[in-house]
Design an enzyme around this catalytic site. Structure first.
Site, PDB file in Angstrom:
ATOM      1  N   GLU A 104       0.827  -1.204   0.000  1.00 34.40           N
ATOM      2  CA  GLU A 104       0.000   0.000   0.000  1.00 34.40           C
ATOM      3  C   GLU A 104       0.866   1.261   0.000  1.00 34.40           C
ATOM      4  O   GLU A 104       0.508   2.267  -0.623  1.00 34.40           O
ATOM      5  CB  GLU A 104      -0.942  -0.026   1.201  1.00 34.40           C
ATOM      6  CG  GLU A 104      -1.997  -1.122   1.064  1.00 34.40           C
ATOM      7  CD  GLU A 104      -2.827  -1.308   2.315  1.00 34.40           C
ATOM      8  OE1 GLU A 104      -4.063  -1.169   2.224  1.00 34.40           O
ATOM      9  OE2 GLU A 104      -2.247  -1.579   3.386  1.00 34.40           O
ATOM     10  N   GLU A 124      -3.165  -9.179   3.792  1.00 36.28           N
ATOM     11  CA  GLU A 124      -3.965  -8.907   4.993  1.00 36.28           C
ATOM     12  C   GLU A 124      -5.006  -9.985   5.293  1.00 36.28           C
ATOM     13  O   GLU A 124      -5.221 -10.349   6.458  1.00 36.28           O
ATOM     14  CB  GLU A 124      -4.661  -7.539   4.866  1.00 36.28           C
ATOM     15  CG  GLU A 124      -3.755  -6.349   5.076  1.00 36.28           C
ATOM     16  CD  GLU A 124      -3.065  -5.881   3.811  1.00 36.28           C
ATOM     17  OE1 GLU A 124      -2.488  -4.783   3.806  1.00 36.28           O
ATOM     18  OE2 GLU A 124      -3.091  -6.632   2.802  1.00 36.28           O
TER      19      GLU A 124
END
Length: 241
Positions: A104, A124
């Protein structure tokens, strides 16, 4: 500021190095806060015209520090950067893999140079989480089928695949990553800062410039300097005004 983020100036380029190699440069609250401060300071410094973000060791960033997470650490210090970015162009130099929050962080940068052996992914869901730092916007950068597969399986892709998807600009041998990223950032830094900042803003927002935005740049001292320098066949001297 601690030593978890190292900084170095190379001309008008600021190099910020994530410096937790023993933890695969995992994003601890301290590293996040320090990187946030570095990015804000760089954006406020008119002498910094591009930023390179890289990692120490052989991994760019393994994502959120899960040990700190289980202890209740706060990880919101870079949310502003993931959402809004900075006016100054940022080049990610992936010296190694970028996973989870590291991926990210890469997405929040403007250009990416990656090592040939790097893997990129949103892991994640493998930890019972989701990519809250902007990873869920991946479908605006890559085909929906690719974004969904990466997001729902948590499986990484190679640097070469990421380039095919348009997520990476250059794939080079690991020992050439920082050199290539600096070269790219330096080419950006040679250009008029007002024009560069406006170009980044409008491209990020996917729109035309409004009349007042055109006026602000086209009637600036830098625009005049750029035209004169071209006519006089010399390098321009930018003032950012």
């Amino acid at each position: 500021m601690s030593d978890v983020v190292l900084t170095e100036r190379v001309g008008n380029v600021l190099v910020a190095t994530l410096n937790r190699p023993e933890a695969r440069n995992a994003l601890s609250p301290g590293l996040i806060d320090d990187l946030s401060d570095v990015l804000r300071s760089a954006d406020a410094d008119p002498e910094v015209r591009a930023v390179v973000v890289t990692g120490a060791g052989t991994v760019f960033c393994a994502g959120m520090d899960l040990k700190a997470f289980t202890k209740g650490g706060k990880f919101d210090g870079l949310v502003w950067f993931f959402r809004e970015g900075i006016a100054t162009p940022v080049v990610a130099a992936l010296n190694g893999s970028a996973m989870g929050g590291g991926f990210e962080l890469m997405l929040a940068c403007d250009l990416v140079v990656a090592a040939e052996g790097a893997k990129l992914g949103m892991s994640e869901v493998k930890r019972g989480l989701f990519a809250a730092g902007g990873g869920t916007t991946l479908a605006s950068r890559a085909p929906l089928s690719v974004a969904l597969e990466m997001g729902l399986t948590g499986d990484p892709v190679t640097a070469a695949q990421a380039r095919e998807f348009g997520l990476v600009n250059r794939v080079v041998p690991a020992d050439q990553v920082l050199t290539e990223a600096l070269a790219l950032a330096s080419r950006i830094a040679e250009n008029g800062p007002l024009g560069v900042a406006m170009t980044k803003k409008l491209m990020r927002e996917r729109r035309w410039g409004e009349p007042e935005e055109v006026t602000a740049v086209f009637r600036s001292a830098d625009a005049t300097e750029g035209a004169r320098a071209f006519a006089e066949r010399r390098p321009p001297v930018w003032t950012g005004a």
